[in-house]
Design an enzyme around this catalytic site. Sequence first.
Site, short mmCIF file in Angstrom:
data_model
loop_
_atom_site.label_atom_id
_atom_site.label_comp_id
_atom_site.label_asym_id
_atom_site.label_seq_id
_atom_site.Cartn_x
_atom_site.Cartn_y
_atom_site.Cartn_z
N GLU A 60 0.72 -1.30 -0.08
CA GLU A 60 -0.02 0.02 -0.27
C GLU A 60 0.83 1.32 -0.02
O GLU A 60 0.56 2.11 -0.66
CB GLU A 60 -0.97 -0.13 1.13
CG GLU A 60 -2.04 -0.84 1.04
CD GLU A 60 -1.63 -2.39 1.07
OE1 GLU A 60 -2.52 -3.38 0.85
OE2 GLU A 60 -0.69 -2.76 1.91
N PHE A 83 -9.12 -2.78 0.90
CA PHE A 83 -9.97 -2.56 1.83
C PHE A 83 -9.49 -1.30 2.65
O PHE A 83 -8.22 -1.19 2.88
CB PHE A 83 -9.91 -3.78 2.79
CG PHE A 83 -10.89 -5.05 2.23
CD1 PHE A 83 -12.18 -5.03 2.30
CD2 PHE A 83 -10.19 -5.87 1.27
CE1 PHE A 83 -12.88 -6.06 1.70
CE2 PHE A 83 -11.06 -6.72 0.92
CZ PHE A 83 -12.36 -7.02 1.00
N ALA A 84 -10.16 -0.61 3.20
CA ALA A 84 -9.73 0.75 4.07
C ALA A 84 -8.88 0.11 5.04
O ALA A 84 -7.99 0.91 5.50
CB ALA A 84 -10.97 1.65 4.36
N ILE A 87 -5.04 0.61 4.51
CA ILE A 87 -4.75 1.76 4.31
C ILE A 87 -3.49 2.45 5.19
O ILE A 87 -2.80 3.25 4.79
CB ILE A 87 -5.62 2.82 3.79
CG1 ILE A 87 -5.30 4.15 3.11
CG2 ILE A 87 -6.27 3.61 5.42
CD1 ILE A 87 -6.39 4.90 2.50
N HIS A 129 -11.51 -6.10 7.81
CA HIS A 129 -12.03 -6.10 6.71
C HIS A 129 -13.15 -4.93 6.76
O HIS A 129 -14.01 -4.78 5.71
CB HIS A 129 -12.45 -7.01 5.97
CG HIS A 129 -11.57 -8.09 5.40
ND1 HIS A 129 -10.80 -8.82 6.28
CD2 HIS A 129 -10.76 -8.05 4.32
CE1 HIS A 129 -9.75 -9.61 5.64
NE2 HIS A 129 -9.65 -9.02 4.44
#
Length: 337
Positions: A60, A83-84, A87, A129
């Site tokens: 990421e 998926f956030a 991040i 998730h």
Amino acid sequence: MARMNMIQAINSALEVTMARDPDVIVMGEDVGYFGGVFRATAGLQAKYGKTRVFDTPITEIGIVGVAIGMGAYGLRPVPEIQFADYIYPALDQLVSEAARLRYRSAGDFTAPITVRSPYGGGIFGGQTHSQSPEGIFTHVSGIKTVIPSTPYDAKGLLIAAIEDNDPVLFLEPKRIYNGPFDGHYDRPSKNWGSHPAGEVPEDHYRVDLGTAATVRVGNDVTILAYGTMVHVALNTIEELGIDAEVIDLRTLVPLDIGAIEASVKKTGRCVIVHEATRTSGFGAELSALVQERCFHHLEAPVERVTGFDTPYPHSLEWAYFPGPVRIGEALKKVMKD
């Protein structure tokens, strides 16, 4: 106009912007041949080639770092974080580089990147998730934060984000990715499936960043929400028969403070709803703004209905996120005063 669910609307936004601007680049894990884990980028590589739609390694920080460099060079990258929840390795790039590039270079360089990412509940993803990290990014000056609640808004806001010259975090509520949602977050919905959810123009249009939408006009109480929680709120007031005004914020930064202030001054009451944890969630900022700007108009203290301040097991998703029961309790509480 065409009937689209949110996934289709996002795909259409990407296709429209790529057709209009050869500098728009789509990148991320599995976004190419596979079309993304939720198929939001399906068909784009076949149409625009591997140089404009390409898969990246599972890194990421690398995805966002490369996108920032591409943006500074003059391209308009749209990186996807699968998926956030994933991040956070890219946080330093977003905070220290993307958000500050315009200021550090005195306007010589910008980072016109739009980081797309599914966020929130909807797939029983639990603490790995289904996180809602929007509050972290709204704290950072220089990053715009966008969260749509309808297919129409998803497409228009995404186009506006891609065409914006500053970095935008575009969080997509996966609970309403694929179609209708009956607004019940305290039980599984029978409506989960690939069903059309709204009329969406097939060509180019924009929904301007920084403009909230009044999705229901009311007089007794204002509900501030975004993403999936807009639908939960609408379902709740329908069941309870409360004359509530529902404001869909759509963008958290920039925030439409004028729309919030006008609504709360009219109703005199305010309930804030979001999926993220309560402590330091974006609802805390909204509550402070309402108190500062609408204090003499309030008939009751501002109420917040949020996720709990704890990680949660996958199986308890329906209990963790705000549902009609908890929202209803908050509404009844402010209506008493």
